[in-house]
Design a protein around this motif. Structure first.
Motif, PDB file in Angstrom:
ATOM      1  N   ASN A  66      18.936 -57.592  11.620  1.00  0.00           N
ATOM      2  CA  ASN A  66      17.542 -58.042  11.576  1.00  0.00           C
ATOM      3  C   ASN A  66      16.922 -57.917  10.193  1.00  0.00           C
ATOM      4  O   ASN A  66      15.861 -58.477   9.932  1.00  0.00           O
ATOM      5  CB  ASN A  66      16.703 -57.272  12.592  1.00  0.00           C
ATOM      6  CG  ASN A  66      17.177 -57.508  14.002  1.00  0.00           C
ATOM      7  OD1 ASN A  66      17.499 -58.622  14.371  1.00  0.00           O
ATOM      8  ND2 ASN A  66      17.253 -56.455  14.783  1.00  0.00           N
ATOM      9  N   GLU A  67      17.556 -57.178   9.301  1.00  0.00           N
ATOM     10  CA  GLU A  67      17.044 -57.010   7.940  1.00  0.00           C
ATOM     11  C   GLU A  67      17.770 -57.886   6.927  1.00  0.00           C
ATOM     12  O   GLU A  67      17.385 -57.956   5.767  1.00  0.00           O
ATOM     13  CB  GLU A  67      17.150 -55.545   7.520  1.00  0.00           C
ATOM     14  CG  GLU A  67      16.249 -54.631   8.320  1.00  0.00           C
ATOM     15  CD  GLU A  67      16.395 -53.167   7.922  1.00  0.00           C
ATOM     16  OE1 GLU A  67      17.144 -52.868   6.970  1.00  0.00           O
ATOM     17  OE2 GLU A  67      15.762 -52.332   8.580  1.00  0.00           O
ATOM     18  N   ASP A 120      18.726 -61.334   5.234  1.00  0.00           N
ATOM     19  CA  ASP A 120      18.232 -62.706   5.094  1.00  0.00           C
ATOM     20  C   ASP A 120      19.376 -63.704   5.231  1.00  0.00           C
ATOM     21  O   ASP A 120      19.300 -64.649   5.996  1.00  0.00           O
ATOM     22  CB  ASP A 120      17.560 -62.913   3.734  1.00  0.00           C
ATOM     23  CG  ASP A 120      16.216 -62.221   3.631  1.00  0.00           C
ATOM     24  OD1 ASP A 120      15.623 -61.897   4.671  1.00  0.00           O
ATOM     25  OD2 ASP A 120      15.751 -62.009   2.494  1.00  0.00           O
ATOM     26  N   LYS A 150      16.143 -57.657   1.564  1.00  0.00           N
ATOM     27  CA  LYS A 150      14.890 -57.840   0.834  1.00  0.00           C
ATOM     28  C   LYS A 150      15.051 -57.679  -0.671  1.00  0.00           C
ATOM     29  O   LYS A 150      14.754 -58.581  -1.436  1.00  0.00           O
ATOM     30  CB  LYS A 150      13.843 -56.858   1.363  1.00  0.00           C
ATOM     31  CG  LYS A 150      12.503 -57.014   0.692  1.00  0.00           C
ATOM     32  CD  LYS A 150      11.472 -56.081   1.276  1.00  0.00           C
ATOM     33  CE  LYS A 150      10.135 -56.314   0.607  1.00  0.00           C
ATOM     34  NZ  LYS A 150       9.082 -55.502   1.181  1.00  0.00           N
ATOM     35  N   ARG A 156      14.260 -64.841   9.896  1.00  0.00           N
ATOM     36  CA  ARG A 156      13.667 -64.324   8.662  1.00  0.00           C
ATOM     37  C   ARG A 156      13.067 -65.437   7.796  1.00  0.00           C
ATOM     38  O   ARG A 156      12.507 -65.189   6.749  1.00  0.00           O
ATOM     39  CB  ARG A 156      14.718 -63.569   7.842  1.00  0.00           C
ATOM     40  CG  ARG A 156      15.433 -62.472   8.584  1.00  0.00           C
ATOM     41  CD  ARG A 156      14.845 -61.110   8.480  1.00  0.00           C
ATOM     42  NE  ARG A 156      14.653 -60.726   7.106  1.00  0.00           N
ATOM     43  CZ  ARG A 156      13.702 -59.898   6.702  1.00  0.00           C
ATOM     44  NH1 ARG A 156      12.892 -59.366   7.574  1.00  0.00           N
ATOM     45  NH2 ARG A 156      13.562 -59.589   5.437  1.00  0.00           N
ATOM     46  N   PHE A 203      12.546 -67.007   2.504  1.00  0.00           N
ATOM     47  CA  PHE A 203      12.505 -65.926   3.476  1.00  0.00           C
ATOM     48  C   PHE A 203      11.261 -65.072   3.245  1.00  0.00           C
ATOM     49  O   PHE A 203      10.674 -65.089   2.163  1.00  0.00           O
ATOM     50  CB  PHE A 203      13.771 -65.066   3.360  1.00  0.00           C
ATOM     51  CG  PHE A 203      15.028 -65.807   3.705  1.00  0.00           C
ATOM     52  CD1 PHE A 203      15.473 -65.882   5.016  1.00  0.00           C
ATOM     53  CD2 PHE A 203      15.772 -66.447   2.728  1.00  0.00           C
ATOM     54  CE1 PHE A 203      16.632 -66.574   5.344  1.00  0.00           C
ATOM     55  CE2 PHE A 203      16.931 -67.144   3.037  1.00  0.00           C
ATOM     56  CZ  PHE A 203      17.352 -67.207   4.352  1.00  0.00           C
ATOM     57  N   HIS A 204      10.880 -64.305   4.244  1.00  0.00           N
ATOM     58  CA  HIS A 204       9.715 -63.425   4.136  1.00  0.00           C
ATOM     59  C   HIS A 204       9.850 -62.443   2.982  1.00  0.00           C
ATOM     60  O   HIS A 204       8.856 -62.019   2.400  1.00  0.00           O
ATOM     61  CB  HIS A 204       9.487 -62.644   5.440  1.00  0.00           C
ATOM     62  CG  HIS A 204       9.026 -63.515   6.561  1.00  0.00           C
ATOM     63  ND1 HIS A 204       7.766 -64.037   6.631  1.00  0.00           N
ATOM     64  CD2 HIS A 204       9.679 -63.974   7.644  1.00  0.00           C
ATOM     65  CE1 HIS A 204       7.648 -64.779   7.703  1.00  0.00           C
ATOM     66  NE2 HIS A 204       8.805 -64.762   8.348  1.00  0.00           N
ATOM     67  N   SER A 205      11.065 -62.089   2.630  1.00  0.00           N
ATOM     68  CA  SER A 205      11.322 -61.119   1.570  1.00  0.00           C
ATOM     69  C   SER A 205      11.088 -61.698   0.180  1.00  0.00           C
ATOM     70  O   SER A 205      11.066 -60.961  -0.794  1.00  0.00           O
ATOM     71  CB  SER A 205      12.768 -60.643   1.663  1.00  0.00           C
ATOM     72  OG  SER A 205      13.632 -61.746   1.439  1.00  0.00           O
TER      73      SER A 205
END
Length: 153
Positions: A56-57, A59, A73, A108, A124-126
């Motif tokens: 889940n972390e 990307d 991230k 993501r 991606f959100h990161s």
């Protein structure tokens, strides 16, 4: 898609029956998930230490110079597996092919930009970004429309 579950003491073992008009990629993914007896773990190597990665972390995962890397991230971690092996582990976590050498986490994704050559640039959100080649664009759009997630801020 309709799901029926019948829980009863009279059943001696669990049986799964899928009724469909035709074979689809969605059915293929379901079968892959069901066939996994237990969830495999994804390990990375960073500074001579083995690290358990949370899908889940991640990307995206990519191949470069015969090595496989997971991009999170703010870091990139090497994975000592083949890309297709990583893909088998990550498919149940909503990862899908972006290109021949990249597998991305659709959960993501923050936004897309269409490139002049027909590819999509995925943000991606990161803050990381990666490209989806034309060959995989339609499949990803379909996956997002049928239940994959993409978030807008």
């Amino acid at each position: 898609m309709k799901v029926n579950i019948d829980i009863d003491d009279k059943h001696e073992e669990t049986t799964l029956t899928i009724q469909a008009k035709e074979w689809t990629e969605e059915l293929e993914e379901i079968v892959k998930v069901v066939k996994k007896r237990r969830q495999q773990r994804l390990f990375g190597v960073e500074l001579d230490q083995t690290i358990l990665l949370d899908p889940n972390e991640v990307d995206f995962v990519y191949a470069e110079k015969r090595k496989i890397f997971a991009t999170l991230k703010d870091r990139t971690i090497e994975i000592k597996m083949k890309l297709y092996e990583v893909e088998e582990i990550l498919v149940p976590h909503d990862f899908t092919r972006f290109s021949k050498s990249v597998i991305g986490n659709v959960n993501r994704i923050e936004r897309f930009e269409l490139s002049f050559n027909g590819n999509l640039c995925v943000y991606f959100h990161s803050g990381n970004k990666e490209y989806i080649t034309r060959k995989y664009v339609a499949a990803i759009k379909e996956k997002l429309m049928k239940g994959g997630q993409a978030y807008d801020r």
